[in-house]
Write an enzyme that holds these catalytic residues in place. Structure first.
Site, PDB file in Angstrom:
ATOM      1  N   CYS A   1       0.843  -1.191   0.000  1.00  0.00           N
ATOM      2  CA  CYS A   1       0.000   0.000   0.000  1.00  0.00           C
ATOM      3  C   CYS A   1       0.880   1.243   0.000  1.00  0.00           C
ATOM      4  O   CYS A   1       1.912   1.295   0.660  1.00  0.00           O
ATOM      5  CB  CYS A   1      -0.940   0.106   1.189  1.00  0.00           C
ATOM      6  SG  CYS A   1      -2.069  -1.268   1.348  1.00  0.00           S
TER       7      CYS A   1
ATOM      8  N   GLU B   1       4.614 -16.168 -11.493  1.00  0.00           N
ATOM      9  CA  GLU B   1       4.239 -14.786 -11.163  1.00  0.00           C
ATOM     10  C   GLU B   1       3.458 -14.108 -12.286  1.00  0.00           C
ATOM     11  O   GLU B   1       2.485 -13.417 -12.034  1.00  0.00           O
ATOM     12  CB  GLU B   1       5.501 -13.931 -10.940  1.00  0.00           C
ATOM     13  CG  GLU B   1       6.091 -13.979  -9.572  1.00  0.00           C
ATOM     14  CD  GLU B   1       7.314 -13.079  -9.469  1.00  0.00           C
ATOM     15  OE1 GLU B   1       7.384 -12.316  -8.511  1.00  0.00           O
ATOM     16  OE2 GLU B   1       8.209 -13.119 -10.346  1.00  0.00           O
TER      17      GLU B   1
ATOM     18  N   ASN C   1      -1.137   1.847   5.751  1.00  0.00           N
ATOM     19  CA  ASN C   1      -0.345   0.760   5.174  1.00  0.00           C
ATOM     20  C   ASN C   1       0.051  -0.154   6.322  1.00  0.00           C
ATOM     21  O   ASN C   1       0.617   0.316   7.302  1.00  0.00           O
ATOM     22  CB  ASN C   1       0.896   1.339   4.489  1.00  0.00           C
ATOM     23  CG  ASN C   1       1.920   0.271   4.149  1.00  0.00           C
ATOM     24  OD1 ASN C   1       1.598  -0.903   4.022  1.00  0.00           O
ATOM     25  ND2 ASN C   1       3.179   0.677   4.018  1.00  0.00           N
ATOM     26  N   GLY C   2      -0.271  -1.428   6.239  1.00  0.00           N
ATOM     27  CA  GLY C   2       0.082  -2.355   7.313  1.00  0.00           C
ATOM     28  C   GLY C   2      -1.110  -3.175   7.731  1.00  0.00           C
ATOM     29  O   GLY C   2      -2.091  -3.285   6.997  1.00  0.00           O
TER      30      GLY C   2
ATOM     31  N   LYS D   1       9.397 -16.844 -11.888  1.00  0.00           N
ATOM     32  CA  LYS D   1       9.057 -15.852 -12.925  1.00  0.00           C
ATOM     33  C   LYS D   1       7.817 -16.300 -13.679  1.00  0.00           C
ATOM     34  O   LYS D   1       6.900 -15.532 -13.916  1.00  0.00           O
ATOM     35  CB  LYS D   1      10.197 -15.676 -13.943  1.00  0.00           C
ATOM     36  CG  LYS D   1      11.382 -14.842 -13.569  1.00  0.00           C
ATOM     37  CD  LYS D   1      11.158 -13.373 -13.486  1.00  0.00           C
ATOM     38  CE  LYS D   1      10.639 -12.924 -12.170  1.00  0.00           C
ATOM     39  NZ  LYS D   1      11.486 -12.867 -11.037  1.00  0.00           N
TER      40      LYS D   1
ATOM     41  N   TRP E   1      -2.928  -2.632  -1.565  1.00  0.00           N
ATOM     42  CA  TRP E   1      -2.726  -4.062  -1.757  1.00  0.00           C
ATOM     43  C   TRP E   1      -3.534  -4.706  -0.639  1.00  0.00           C
ATOM     44  O   TRP E   1      -3.213  -4.548   0.545  1.00  0.00           O
ATOM     45  CB  TRP E   1      -1.250  -4.427  -1.634  1.00  0.00           C
ATOM     46  CG  TRP E   1      -0.976  -5.867  -1.946  1.00  0.00           C
ATOM     47  CD1 TRP E   1      -0.798  -6.427  -3.176  1.00  0.00           C
ATOM     48  CD2 TRP E   1      -0.849  -6.942  -1.001  1.00  0.00           C
ATOM     49  NE1 TRP E   1      -0.588  -7.771  -3.052  1.00  0.00           N
ATOM     50  CE2 TRP E   1      -0.611  -8.122  -1.746  1.00  0.00           C
ATOM     51  CE3 TRP E   1      -0.922  -7.023   0.384  1.00  0.00           C
ATOM     52  CZ2 TRP E   1      -0.433  -9.362  -1.145  1.00  0.00           C
ATOM     53  CZ3 TRP E   1      -0.758  -8.266   0.991  1.00  0.00           C
ATOM     54  CH2 TRP E   1      -0.505  -9.414   0.228  1.00  0.00           C
TER      55      TRP E   1
ATOM     56  N   GLU F   1      14.209 -19.684  -9.669  1.00  0.00           N
ATOM     57  CA  GLU F   1      13.866 -18.332 -10.120  1.00  0.00           C
ATOM     58  C   GLU F   1      13.078 -18.381 -11.437  1.00  0.00           C
ATOM     59  O   GLU F   1      12.117 -17.632 -11.626  1.00  0.00           O
ATOM     60  CB  GLU F   1      15.155 -17.502 -10.266  1.00  0.00           C
ATOM     61  CG  GLU F   1      15.024 -16.161 -10.969  1.00  0.00           C
ATOM     62  CD  GLU F   1      14.088 -15.180 -10.304  1.00  0.00           C
ATOM     63  OE1 GLU F   1      13.603 -15.442  -9.199  1.00  0.00           O
ATOM     64  OE2 GLU F   1      13.801 -14.127 -10.909  1.00  0.00           O
TER      65      GLU F   1
ATOM     66  N   ARG G   1       3.389  -0.392  -5.014  1.00  0.00           N
ATOM     67  CA  ARG G   1       3.087  -0.950  -3.695  1.00  0.00           C
ATOM     68  C   ARG G   1       1.750  -1.676  -3.643  1.00  0.00           C
ATOM     69  O   ARG G   1       1.377  -2.224  -2.612  1.00  0.00           O
ATOM     70  CB  ARG G   1       3.077   0.163  -2.653  1.00  0.00           C
ATOM     71  CG  ARG G   1       4.450   0.674  -2.396  1.00  0.00           C
ATOM     72  CD  ARG G   1       4.440   1.871  -1.498  1.00  0.00           C
ATOM     73  NE  ARG G   1       5.777   2.133  -1.042  1.00  0.00           N
ATOM     74  CZ  ARG G   1       6.274   1.732   0.124  1.00  0.00           C
ATOM     75  NH1 ARG G   1       5.523   1.083   0.969  1.00  0.00           N
ATOM     76  NH2 ARG G   1       7.514   1.992   0.442  1.00  0.00           N
TER      77      ARG G   1
ATOM     78  N   HIS H   1      12.826 -38.049  -6.559  1.00  0.00           N
ATOM     79  CA  HIS H   1      12.182 -38.231  -5.260  1.00  0.00           C
ATOM     80  C   HIS H   1      10.790 -37.606  -5.231  1.00  0.00           C
ATOM     81  O   HIS H   1      10.312 -37.214  -4.170  1.00  0.00           O
ATOM     82  CB  HIS H   1      13.063 -37.651  -4.154  1.00  0.00           C
ATOM     83  CG  HIS H   1      14.404 -38.306  -4.080  1.00  0.00           C
ATOM     84  ND1 HIS H   1      14.567 -39.628  -3.706  1.00  0.00           N
ATOM     85  CD2 HIS H   1      15.649 -37.854  -4.394  1.00  0.00           C
ATOM     86  CE1 HIS H   1      15.851 -39.950  -3.755  1.00  0.00           C
ATOM     87  NE2 HIS H   1      16.531 -38.885  -4.187  1.00  0.00           N
TER      88      HIS H   1
ATOM     89  N   LYS I   1       5.103  -4.849  -5.813  1.00  0.00           N
ATOM     90  CA  LYS I   1       6.558  -4.750  -5.973  1.00  0.00           C
ATOM     91  C   LYS I   1       7.264  -4.649  -4.625  1.00  0.00           C
ATOM     92  O   LYS I   1       8.372  -5.117  -4.457  1.00  0.00           O
ATOM     93  CB  LYS I   1       6.861  -3.506  -6.826  1.00  0.00           C
ATOM     94  CG  LYS I   1       8.304  -3.315  -7.177  1.00  0.00           C
ATOM     95  CD  LYS I   1       8.638  -4.023  -8.452  1.00  0.00           C
ATOM     96  CE  LYS I   1      10.109  -4.068  -8.733  1.00  0.00           C
ATOM     97  NZ  LYS I   1      10.533  -5.402  -9.173  1.00  0.00           N
TER      98      LYS I   1
HETATM   99  C1  G6P Z   1       7.957  -9.106  -3.995  1.00  0.00           C
HETATM  100  C2  G6P Z   1       8.321  -8.834  -5.429  1.00  0.00           C
HETATM  101  C3  G6P Z   1       9.476  -9.731  -5.843  1.00  0.00           C
HETATM  102  C4  G6P Z   1      10.656  -9.544  -4.907  1.00  0.00           C
HETATM  103  C5  G6P Z   1      10.249  -9.753  -3.445  1.00  0.00           C
HETATM  104  C6  G6P Z   1      11.337  -9.307  -2.490  1.00  0.00           C
HETATM  105  O1  G6P Z   1       7.428 -10.382  -3.868  1.00  0.00           O
HETATM  106  O2  G6P Z   1       7.215  -9.064  -6.261  1.00  0.00           O
HETATM  107  O3  G6P Z   1       9.882  -9.412  -7.159  1.00  0.00           O
HETATM  108  O4  G6P Z   1      11.658 -10.444  -5.232  1.00  0.00           O
HETATM  109  O5  G6P Z   1       9.094  -8.965  -3.144  1.00  0.00           O
HETATM  110  O6  G6P Z   1      11.493  -7.919  -2.606  1.00  0.00           O
HETATM  111  P1  G6P Z   1      12.799  -7.119  -2.322  1.00  0.00           P
HETATM  112  O7  G6P Z   1      12.446  -5.694  -2.658  1.00  0.00           O
HETATM  113  O8  G6P Z   1      13.087  -7.297  -0.854  1.00  0.00           O
HETATM  114  O9  G6P Z   1      13.877  -7.656  -3.164  1.00  0.00           O
END
Ligand code: G6P
Length: 607
Positions: free
Chosen positions: A2, A486, A98-99, A483, A74, A479, A27, A502, A602
């Site tokens: 947020c 996501e 926010n929180g 990706k 969010w 990763e 955010r 396994h 983000k």
């Molecule tokens: C969110 C983002 C990811 C990121 C993660 C950690 O989930 O969508 O892309 O890797 O947060 O964020 P940071 O800013 O701590 O790397």
């Protein structure tokens, strides 16, 4: 998560608030809203979904007023509809948050019993009603807020305006970041300096537990015991300028393509390419003295930490523990006094990573952070910070931040290895040469874009996708899978290639694409065996390797992408790129919202 913005201005504030919300949309984008005081009365406009919807609402029914607050959400409590959108308001106050207010249920029961009628399912609205109850008891806004803040449990950043008070805004911070901006007869409040930078360069960061009373000509700050405190006002170097897509269809694609450049920029911070020297000044620990390294992060940054574990253990011979911040912070980890801990974060604001950092600090650790945002909370709370120079990353799915984090960690691993005598001069020169070549090799990898786009067609039809890798390619498998899920919403899993038998091998049939990440390294033959096991069961392998690897096994795979042949040390940096491109093209084919995928944000400032 947020984003919060607040302005006590000289003119109409609503357009400025909307502009600032654009800078905060990373955010969260479940809903957005603005509240102003118009002739003393609270006026609100709110809209579900992206900020553009709110812009439409405000264009249809403009908001006037010289004081206001704005929010981009969010969702935590309550579905992302207009009723649950912030600002929440009574006839006396409007509030953005926010929180998470953890005790909101009991407070809700209390304010309801006192006759207040709540309209949303949020934890936030209860705070507006609690403050209103206290105002109704005759308390001043300041006293009513202080009394309410003391009742709240959980994490919050709050911005509050009061009916009839064009000259007053109250802010509070516990856990979630909040900054105050000082203008000329104007005051600003924001979740981060980026939101405020185009409005003013004079920024004060509230510390945990602080709350503040903003007037047009300044702010008074109090700590959690309500004692007046002074916090430093600094000049931010951030510009807050909105970055564009530069002709690319999506920010994510632009950011993938920026990698040769930003990897080079990041390397330049540490390596003198002409003299082939590598220096990292100001390390908060002596690399020769450490008995263990602890690396903590979330999401993609955590996978950068996992790659670093392979580097530090293999090259620098340092034992490394890597954990996700949300687990680490609560498991009572044992950290010997004087140990070294590294926190990796693109945003520098991730709540769990920050909490883990504070835990490590309390355990007497030396704190080093790898962040992309120089003035972020994690950077400010670290003993030293190594900056990635990725530039602003807008796409929610991290790409260039990841590869630049890897570059920084690779440099740190070499410096540590050298200091500890784990490598000699020749090894150091070989590793450094390999690193210096990465920008050029990354540019070559991008030449495979068209091929990866073609391969994305079949992957886009899959329900499940597996990614396999060994050694430092294993975190790249993780990763790659992250990706894909996501941004394309296809279920994907990364697995250590040797672990496949396994469990995940049971999933394999001709409908499950298996992406095998296998540069020519000392584990190539082992991964090759695992690939054979997949093929023997009818699995459809997309083989990411290099020239020699493709020559050995390319014929067996359904498709092969032959990347440049590089020193295995730097392979994870380069192999991340095809994984990003594949996910990107699959998402485009599926027509998802690539830059702002559903349910994600983000910067994750709640736990
Ligand atoms: C969110 C983002 C990811 C990121 C993660 C950690 O989930 O969508 O892309 O890797 O947060 O964020 P940071 O800013 O701590 O790397």
């Amino acid at each position: 998560m947020c984003g919060i913005i607040g302005i006590i201005g000289k003119g109409e504030v609503s357009p400025l608030i909307v502009e600032a919300l654009k800078r905060l949309e990373y955010r969260g984008y479940d809903s957005a809203g603005v509240a102003t005081l118009d002739n003393g009365g609270i006026e609100r406009r709110r809209a579900q979904g992206k900020l553009d919807n709110l812009v439409g609402t405000i264009n249809a029914a403009p908001l006037s007023g010289t004081i206001g607050i704005g929010h981009t959400r969010w969702a935590t409590h309550g579905v992302p509809n207009e009723i649950n959108a912030h600002p929440h308001a009574t006839d006396k106050v409007a509030i953005v948050h926010n929180g998470i207010i953890e005790n909101f249920q009991s407070l809700r029961a209390e304010v309801t019993a006192a006759g207040r009628r709540l309209s949303s399912q949020t934890d936030t609205e209860v705070v507006a009603h609690l403050i209103t109850l206290y105002l109704d008891q005759g308390l001043s806004p300041q006293k009513a807020c202080a009394k309410a803040f003391a009742r709240l449990e959980g994490a919050f950043a709050l911005g509050i305006i009061f009916a009839g008070r064009h000259d007053l805004m109250i802010a509070a911070r516990r856990g979630s970041p909040l900054a105050i901006g000082f203008g000329d007869g104007e005051m600003f409040l924001g979740s981060d300096a980026l939101a405020l930078a185009p409005l003013t360069k004079k920024i004060m960061y509230l510390e945990d537990g602080d709350w503040a009373v903003l007037h047009p000509d300044g702010a008074e700050v109090f700590d959690e015991d309500n004692a007046p405190v002074t916090r430093e006002v600094r000049l931010t170097a951030l510009s807050g300028a909105t970055v564009g897509k530069g002709g690319y269809r999506h920010f994510m694609l632009k950011e993938i393509y920026e990698q040769p450049q930003v990897i080079g920029d990041t390397l330049q911070g540490y390596i003198n390419a002409a003299e082939r020297t590598l220096t990292i000044p100001g390390l908060p620990f002596d690399p020769t003295a450490i008995s263990k390294l602890t690396i903590i992060a979330c999401g993609t940054s955590y996978y950068a930490g996992l790659v670093a574990k392979y580097w530090f253990e293999k090259v620098a011979r340092v034992p490394v523990e890597v954990d996700v911040a949300s687990e680490f912070r609560y498991r009572g980890a044992l950290m010997p006094e004087g140990g070294a801990a590294i926190f990796i974060s693109q945003s520098g604001e991730t709540a769990d990573t920050l909490a883990a950092l504070r835990y490590a600090r309390a355990q007497g650790q030396h704190i080093l952070s790898v962040v992309n945002v120089p003035e972020s909370t994690i950077a400010r709370e670290s003993d030293a910070t190594l900056l990635t120079r990725a530039g602003p990353e807008v796409g929610v799915a991290s790409t260039k931040a990841f590869t630049t984090q890897l570059v920084v960690l690779a440099c740190l691993a070499i410096v540590t290895a050298k200091a500890r005598g784990a490598i000699d001069h020749d090894d150091e020169a070989r590793l450094m040469n390999a690193l210096v070549e990465v920008p050029a090799r990354a540019a070559e990898v991008l030449n495979h874009d068209e091929r990866l786009r073609a391969l994305a067609e079949s992957v886009s039809e899959a329900r499940d996708v597996l990614y396999l890798g060994r050694g430092s390619s294993y975190p790249i498998a993780l990763e790659g899978a992250l990706k894909l899920k996501e941004i394309s919403y296809i279920h994907a899993e990364g697995y250590a290639a040797g672990e496949m038998k396994h469990g995940p091998i049971a999933l394999i049939d001709e409908s499950v694409p298996v992406i095998v990440i296998a540069p020519s390294d000392d584990l190539f033959d082992k991964t090759a065996s695992n690939m054979q096991e997949v093929i023997a069961r009818g699995g459809r392998v997309i083989f990411l390797s290099d020239g020699p690897g493709a020559q050995k096994l390319g014929d067996l795979a359904a498709a092969t992408v032959a990347l440049p042949h590089v020193d295995p040390f730097v392979a994870p940096i380069l192999y991340a790129i095809p994984a990003q491109l594949l996910a990107y093209h699959v998402a485009v084919i599926k027509g998802t919202d690539v830059d702002q995928p559903r349910n994600l944000a983000k910067s994750v400032t709640v736990e």
